[in-house]
Enzyme design. Structure first.
Site, PDB file in Angstrom:
ATOM      1  N   HIS A 162      54.869 -16.326 -38.450  1.00  0.00           N
ATOM      2  CA  HIS A 162      56.238 -16.755 -38.136  1.00  0.00           C
ATOM      3  C   HIS A 162      57.230 -15.935 -38.927  1.00  0.00           C
ATOM      4  O   HIS A 162      56.993 -15.561 -40.073  1.00  0.00           O
ATOM      5  CB  HIS A 162      56.437 -18.244 -38.425  1.00  0.00           C
ATOM      6  N   HIS A 164      60.981 -16.041 -40.506  1.00  0.00           N
ATOM      7  CA  HIS A 164      62.103 -16.908 -40.873  1.00  0.00           C
ATOM      8  C   HIS A 164      63.382 -16.119 -40.597  1.00  0.00           C
ATOM      9  O   HIS A 164      63.559 -15.018 -41.130  1.00  0.00           O
ATOM     10  CB  HIS A 164      62.094 -17.243 -42.363  1.00  0.00           C
TER      11      HIS A 164
END
Ligand code: 5GP
Length: 176
Positions: A162, A164
């Protein structure tokens, strides 16, 4: 006299006005192709480190993560952007006014950036492009940060790659 300063968002850094001025100066040459220098210093707490180490134990077992439930819409998330390959949703513990996570819908071995293979190049590019689209949608194109924590030493806590996307406030350097 005791002066207590309570920042709205936690930031384990010590940036000064000098750094902000330097960042603005650096932006002047951003598109000239001039060489760049980077440094990285961290300051994670023992709790974060312990949690990150615990999370890493199951990293490559193929076990589902909380993000699989978000992708499957089994648990709610505030979705900011979605396409065929990518999902972006607000972080449950925001570290800035805008804090969005951008993930591949198919994990495909990408538990962390450190596991990236040549076959992942296309999705990695799509994730970065989606990060830009998120920044645009959130109105932070003038300045935002994209962070990828990879592995326990970087305090990664969810083993589904992922990005951010952080913004909406002045970012500091060095990061925590
Ligand atoms: P990491 O520490 O692995 O780089 O980042 C994982 C992020 O996932 C953290 O910032 C954490 O707040 C976020 N997160 C963990 N669980 C959930 C959840 O159930 N929903 C959402 N929206 N974010 C989560």
């Amino acid at each position: 006299m005791v002066l207590v300063v309570t920042p709205e968002f936690s930031c384990r850094t010590n940036a000064t006005n000098n750094e902000e001025a330097a960042a603005k100066a650096a932006a002047v040459d951003a598109d000239t192709g001039a060489p760049t220098i980077f440094s990285c210093r961290t300051n994670a707490t023992n709790n974060e480190e312990a949690a990150a180490k615990a999370a890493a134990v199951d990293a490559d077992t193929g076990a589902p993560t909380i993000f699989d439930k978000i992708i499957a819409k089994e648990i709610p998330a505030s979705i900011v952007y979605e396409d065929e390959k990518v999902l972006a949703f607000r972080d449950i513990t925001p570290q800035a006014p805008v804090h969005v996570l951008v993930i591949p819908k198919l994990r495909d071995g990408l538990t962390q950036l450190g596991k990236a293979e040549p076959g992942h190049v296309e999705i990695l590019g799509q994730l970065l492009h989606a990060a830009k689209l998120v920044a645009e949608k959130e109105g932070i194109l003038d300045g935002f940060r994209v962070v990828i924590n990879s592995g326990p030493s970087a305090c990664q806590s969810v083993y589904h790659l992922h990005l951010h996307v952080l913004g909406g406030r002045q970012m500091k350097w060095p990061p925590g």
